[in-house]
Design a protein around this motif. Structure first.
Motif, PDB file in Angstrom:
ATOM      1  N   GLU A  84      -4.551  61.729-100.979  1.00 26.93           N
ATOM      2  CA  GLU A  84      -3.083  61.847-101.077  1.00 26.93           C
ATOM      3  C   GLU A  84      -2.735  62.994-102.034  1.00 26.93           C
ATOM      4  O   GLU A  84      -1.886  63.837-101.738  1.00 26.93           O
ATOM      5  N   ALA A  85      -3.429  63.047-103.173  1.00 25.25           N
ATOM      6  CA  ALA A  85      -3.159  64.119-104.147  1.00 25.25           C
ATOM      7  C   ALA A  85      -3.526  65.477-103.544  1.00 25.25           C
ATOM      8  O   ALA A  85      -2.780  66.455-103.689  1.00 25.25           O
ATOM      9  N   ALA A  86      -4.644  65.513-102.837  1.00 29.48           N
ATOM     10  CA  ALA A  86      -5.060  66.782-102.214  1.00 29.48           C
ATOM     11  C   ALA A  86      -4.017  67.218-101.193  1.00 29.48           C
ATOM     12  O   ALA A  86      -3.690  68.408-101.084  1.00 29.48           O
ATOM     13  N   GLY A  87      -3.468  66.251-100.458  1.00 29.14           N
ATOM     14  CA  GLY A  87      -2.433  66.560 -99.461  1.00 29.14           C
ATOM     15  C   GLY A  87      -1.221  67.184-100.130  1.00 29.14           C
ATOM     16  O   GLY A  87      -0.624  68.129 -99.596  1.00 29.14           O
ATOM     17  N   ARG A  88      -0.881  66.685-101.313  1.00 29.04           N
ATOM     18  CA  ARG A  88       0.284  67.250-102.005  1.00 29.04           C
ATOM     19  C   ARG A  88       0.014  68.690-102.432  1.00 29.04           C
ATOM     20  O   ARG A  88       0.875  69.555-102.335  1.00 29.04           O
ATOM     21  N   LEU A  89      -1.199  68.959-102.871  1.00 28.98           N
ATOM     22  CA  LEU A  89      -1.533  70.354-103.247  1.00 28.98           C
ATOM     23  C   LEU A  89      -1.507  71.243-102.002  1.00 28.98           C
ATOM     24  O   LEU A  89      -1.058  72.384-102.047  1.00 28.98           O
ATOM     25  N   ARG A  90      -2.005  70.672-100.900  1.00 28.79           N
ATOM     26  CA  ARG A  90      -2.063  71.456 -99.666  1.00 28.79           C
ATOM     27  C   ARG A  90      -0.653  71.788 -99.176  1.00 28.79           C
ATOM     28  O   ARG A  90      -0.365  72.904 -98.759  1.00 28.79           O
ATOM     29  N   ARG A  91       0.226  70.803 -99.268  1.00 33.36           N
ATOM     30  CA  ARG A  91       1.601  71.037 -98.807  1.00 33.36           C
ATOM     31  C   ARG A  91       2.327  72.052 -99.692  1.00 33.36           C
ATOM     32  O   ARG A  91       3.284  72.679 -99.269  1.00 33.36           O
ATOM     33  N   GLN A  92       1.849  72.226-100.916  1.00 37.94           N
ATOM     34  CA  GLN A  92       2.428  73.292-101.769  1.00 37.94           C
ATOM     35  C   GLN A  92       1.813  74.645-101.424  1.00 37.94           C
ATOM     36  O   GLN A  92       2.100  75.643-102.086  1.00 37.94           O
ATOM     37  N   GLY A  93       0.901  74.650-100.452  1.00 35.40           N
ATOM     38  CA  GLY A  93       0.263  75.911-100.059  1.00 35.40           C
ATOM     39  C   GLY A  93      -0.766  76.388-101.064  1.00 35.40           C
ATOM     40  O   GLY A  93      -1.070  77.583-101.146  1.00 35.40           O
TER      41      GLY A  93
END
Ligand code: GLU
Length: 291
Positions: A84-93
């Motif tokens: 979930e945390a990785a997804g948030r970083l990914r969505r920030q590009g």
């Protein structure tokens, strides 16, 4: 809020005297602060972690006279939280997929250095990633993520630094005022945040868990001090609180080198079998006898 510390070994071997020192220091600092410490097993790597080592760690710590409140957090049981945390970083590009092999990276570094272009090293001495896969655009990265194909994901350090600006973390030492340390995460370059086939990394899981477990103070070896700069960046990007940190000196063996499983430093289990007592080990490390 009362102090909460954690001792967080990786079960890829048995504990040695250096770990004993770190665990005993966590215990002492927690008591001095009127708080407690938790045990966290950092077993994200299924190839290196074994159940026998987990059992051994619990046994060795109890033998030393240490006790900790239950439950013990096993990181392997919380992979969705790290995803979930990785997804948030990914969505920030801020993350991009990297398909470079170790040997391809080594070859790129050698080519650059042969051509007279010096390649900077990270604080552990590893050459910084040359950025070969950084060119992927957002759609390509999203398609890669959707495919479920395992690969490493690296942080786009320049982009993360632009997003966060200057960062700092707090250093504490028992009995002294806190110091503010300017973080230099750029020293790590485009570090791997999601390891291929693992789904997370030490850095990401550590930051997520320290926040999630309400850790207020981290006590660990000086070998991880530079990593705190990267943790400050991840915590900032994820909106998580980074605890105050204290990095203790590493114990050296008779050869003057730091104790390490990889160098065959004797385990606590071997010392126990050779007739050493917990009291003797504690005394040697400067701690009072077991309660
Ligand atoms: N699991 C790490 C180790 O065994 C320690 C992590 C930490 O204390 O932050 O070296």
């Amino acid at each position: 809020m009362s102090a909460r510390l954690r001792f967080a070994p990786s079960p890829n071997g048995r504990l040695h005297v250096g770990h004993a020192f770190s665990a005993l220091l966590n215990d002492r600092v927690a008591r001095d602060l009127g708080g407690t410490w938790l045990l966290r097993i950092e077993d994200i790597d299924p190839e290196r972690s074994t159940e026998a080592n987990v059992r051994g760690i619990l046994e060795d710590l109890a033998w030393l006279g240490l006790a900790w409140p239950e439950p013990v957090r096993r990181q392997s049981g919380h992979l969705p939280a790290y995803a979930e945390a990785a997804g948030r970083l990914r969505r920030q590009g801020l993350l991009y997929p990297c398909i470079c092999t170790r040997s391809a990276i080594a070859a790129a570094v050698a080519r650059a250095e042969d051509g007279g272009i010096p390649v900077a090293r990270d604080p552990d001495g590893t050459p910084l990633y040359p950025g070969t896969c950084r060119h992927r655009d957002r759609r390509e990265a999203d398609a890669w993520a959707a495919s479920g194909e395992p690969c490493a994901w690296r942080i786009d350090m320049a982009a993360a630094l632009r997003a966060s600006g200057p960062l700092a973390w707090r250093r504490f030492a028992p009995g002294e005022p806190d110091a503010v340390v300017a973080a230099r995460p750029e020293r790590w370059g485009d570090s791997v945040i999601i390891r291929k086939g693992i789904g997370t990394s030490y850095h990401l899981s550590c930051v997520v868990d320290d926040h999630g477990q309400g850790i207020t103070h981290v006590v660990r070896g000086r070998d991880l001090e530079a990593a705190t700069d990267l943790h400050a960046l991840l915590a900032d990007r994820l909106g998580l609180v980074l605890p105050r940190c204290h990095h203790h000196a590493l114990l050296a063996g008779a050869d003057g080198l730091k104790l390490a499983k990889s160098r065959g430093s004797p385990s606590l289990a071997a010392l126990r079998e050779a007739g050493e007592t917990p009291g003797a080990i504690r005394a040697r490390l400067g701690f009072a006898p077991p309660p």
